[in-house]
Design an enzyme around this catalytic site. Structure first.
Site, PDB file in Angstrom:
ATOM      1  N   SER A   1     -18.460 -53.960  27.835  1.00 49.39           N
ATOM      2  CA  SER A   1     -19.645 -54.532  28.494  1.00 49.39           C
ATOM      3  C   SER A   1     -20.675 -53.505  28.937  1.00 49.39           C
ATOM      4  CB  SER A   1     -19.218 -55.331  29.718  1.00 49.39           C
ATOM      5  OG  SER A   1     -18.995 -56.657  29.367  1.00 49.39           O
TER       6      SER A   1
ATOM      7  N   LYS B   1     -23.956 -53.544  27.281  1.00 47.66           N
ATOM      8  CA  LYS B   1     -24.959 -54.583  27.564  1.00 47.66           C
ATOM      9  C   LYS B   1     -26.218 -54.003  28.194  1.00 47.66           C
ATOM     10  CE  LYS B   1     -21.431 -58.160  28.285  1.00 47.66           C
ATOM     11  NZ  LYS B   1     -20.616 -58.871  29.287  1.00 47.66           N
TER      12      LYS B   1
ATOM     13  N   TYR C   1     -22.824 -58.189  18.614  1.00 48.58           N
ATOM     14  CA  TYR C   1     -22.229 -58.086  19.956  1.00 48.58           C
ATOM     15  C   TYR C   1     -20.860 -57.401  19.894  1.00 48.58           C
ATOM     16  CZ  TYR C   1     -20.069 -59.438  24.332  1.00 48.58           C
ATOM     17  OH  TYR C   1     -19.395 -59.401  25.541  1.00 48.58           O
TER      18      TYR C   1
ATOM     19  N   TYR D   1     -19.155 -57.574  37.338  1.00 46.06           N
ATOM     20  CA  TYR D   1     -18.683 -58.947  37.177  1.00 46.06           C
ATOM     21  C   TYR D   1     -18.800 -59.703  38.500  1.00 46.06           C
ATOM     22  CZ  TYR D   1     -16.558 -56.546  33.185  1.00 46.06           C
ATOM     23  OH  TYR D   1     -16.351 -55.782  32.088  1.00 46.06           O
TER      24      TYR D   1
ATOM     25  N   VAL E   1     -14.286 -53.753  29.882  1.00 45.19           N
ATOM     26  CA  VAL E   1     -12.862 -54.085  29.928  1.00 45.19           C
ATOM     27  C   VAL E   1     -11.950 -53.057  29.244  1.00 45.19           C
ATOM     28  CG1 VAL E   1     -13.125 -56.583  30.260  1.00 45.19           C
ATOM     29  CG2 VAL E   1     -13.050 -55.644  27.934  1.00 45.19           C
TER      30      VAL E   1
HETATM   31  N1  GLU Z   1     -16.052 -57.382  24.249  1.00 39.56           N
HETATM   32  C1  GLU Z   1     -15.689 -57.904  25.532  1.00 39.56           C
HETATM   33  C2  GLU Z   1     -15.815 -59.407  25.568  1.00 39.56           C
HETATM   34  O1  GLU Z   1     -16.801 -59.927  25.174  1.00 39.56           O
HETATM   35  C3  GLU Z   1     -16.526 -57.280  26.578  1.00 39.56           C
HETATM   36  C4  GLU Z   1     -16.158 -57.746  27.931  1.00 39.56           C
HETATM   37  C5  GLU Z   1     -16.387 -56.772  29.008  1.00 39.56           C
HETATM   38  O2  GLU Z   1     -16.254 -55.561  28.861  1.00 39.56           O
HETATM   39  O3  GLU Z   1     -16.701 -57.265  30.096  1.00 39.56           O
HETATM   40  O4  GLU Z   1     -14.962 -60.108  25.991  1.00 39.56           O
END
Ligand code: GLU
Length: 306
Positions: free
Chosen positions: A65, A68, A191, A242, A260
């Site tokens: 994430s 992002k 993504y 989060y 994650v």
């Molecule tokens: N590739 C992970 C997902 O979409 C990223 C989630 C994350 O790092 O929060 O579930």
């Protein structure tokens, strides 16, 4: 404090908190991530004086994430705020990162660009004729900041591509509501690729310094307008950790984004970038060891921006 003293502080943080990994678990909903070693721990600080790091700081792991924030910067630069925020909102959610529940809101667009639905919407706005060209918008920026070619972990990428049904579901919903144009599978593929980009903890700190410097690289090149980086830093405060972002703001108080795979990119505005790594996650998906090290570092040096 000089660099040698900082080095001692960082070594101490790793020693104090490495064992906390027992309180968490590596993410295994992406099967390949489940193979991660939970006992790894590292922290790196990159300031204008240079890099200082301790622990497992040169082991590559996937951005997940954390990617992002960079895709959002690119899209804000290429498309402008008006278009971006017509497709994705700017409010925090109290929900998990992959939640599907709040999509069916009055506006029928994702609440913010840090949750998966919002990040997928942002991927859908990358410009370029082909999938490769669009993905290269993101890697180009990272390569400029890191000063090296960027690659992805093919195993993690494939693992998520094979199992990321919830992300696909989010994307198809966004197609239905008109937030996503174009080919849904291609957007989701981008993504998954961006989540699989490999970095080390030291490099996270370097990326953090770029954010701290509001879009200027180590060698003084401005890659993005100041306003865009400020805007993205604000999202890091309100939604970067989060549904623990409020707690993190209270206990640590600096912009941060976690992933994650166990990385956290943190920023002390105008001063330095911090990277932490520790694959064992708490229930909300943040690195247990990383959050503890950042909390202590922030308390010791009064880093909170509040
Ligand atoms: N590739 C992970 C997902 O979409 C990223 C989630 C994350 O790092 O929060 O579930």
């Amino acid at each position: 404090m000089n660099q040698a003293q900082l080095q001692q502080v960082l070594e101490g943080l790793v020693a104090d908190h490495r064992s906390a990994h027992h309180l968490g678990q590596v993410a295994d909903y992406i099967p390949e991530l489940g193979k991660g070693d939970p006992s790894l721990a590292g922290i790196a600080v990159w300031s204008p004086e240079g890099l200082v790091s301790a622990g497992d700081c040169r082991i590559p792991f996937t951005l997940q994430s954390i990617s992002k924030i960079f895709t959002l910067m690119v899209v804000l630069r290429d498309r402008g705020e008006e278009e971006v925020f017509s497709r994705v909102g700017s409010e925090p959610t109290g929900d998990p990162f992959n939640s599907i529940v709040k999509l069916e809101t009055a506006e029928r667009r994702p609440l913010n660009p840090m949750i998966n639905a919002g990040a997928i919407a942002v991927c859908g706005m990358l410009e370029g004729k082909t999938l490769e060209e669009r993905f290269a918008r993101v890697t180009d920026l990272l390569e400029e900041v890191l000063g090296r070619p960027v690659s992805i972990d093919e195993n993690v990428y494939r693992s998520e591509k094979e199992t990321g049904h919830r992300n696909r579901a989010l994307a198809y919903f966004l197609k239905d509501t008109g937030v996503l144009d174009g080919d849904v599978e291609e957007v989701v593929d981008i993504y998954f690729r961006q989540c699989s980009i490999l970095v080390t903890c030291e490099e996270l700190a370097r990326l953090g310094l770029f954010v701290a410097n509001k879009g200027v690289t180590l060698d003084g090149r401005r890659l993005l307008p100041r306003r865009i980086v400020r805007l993205v830093s604000t999202f890091m405060v309100t939604c970067g950790m989060y549904n623990a972002s409020g707690e993190f703001a209270i206990n640590v108080g600096i912009p941060a984004k976690s992933g994650v795979a166990g990385g956290i990119l943190a920023v002390v505005p105008e001063r330095f970038g911090i990277g932490t790594f520790g694959p064992a996650l708490d229930r909300k998906g943040n690195s247990i060891v990383g959050v503890r090290m950042l909390r202590d570092l922030s308390r010791q040096f009064e880093l909170s921006i509040f």
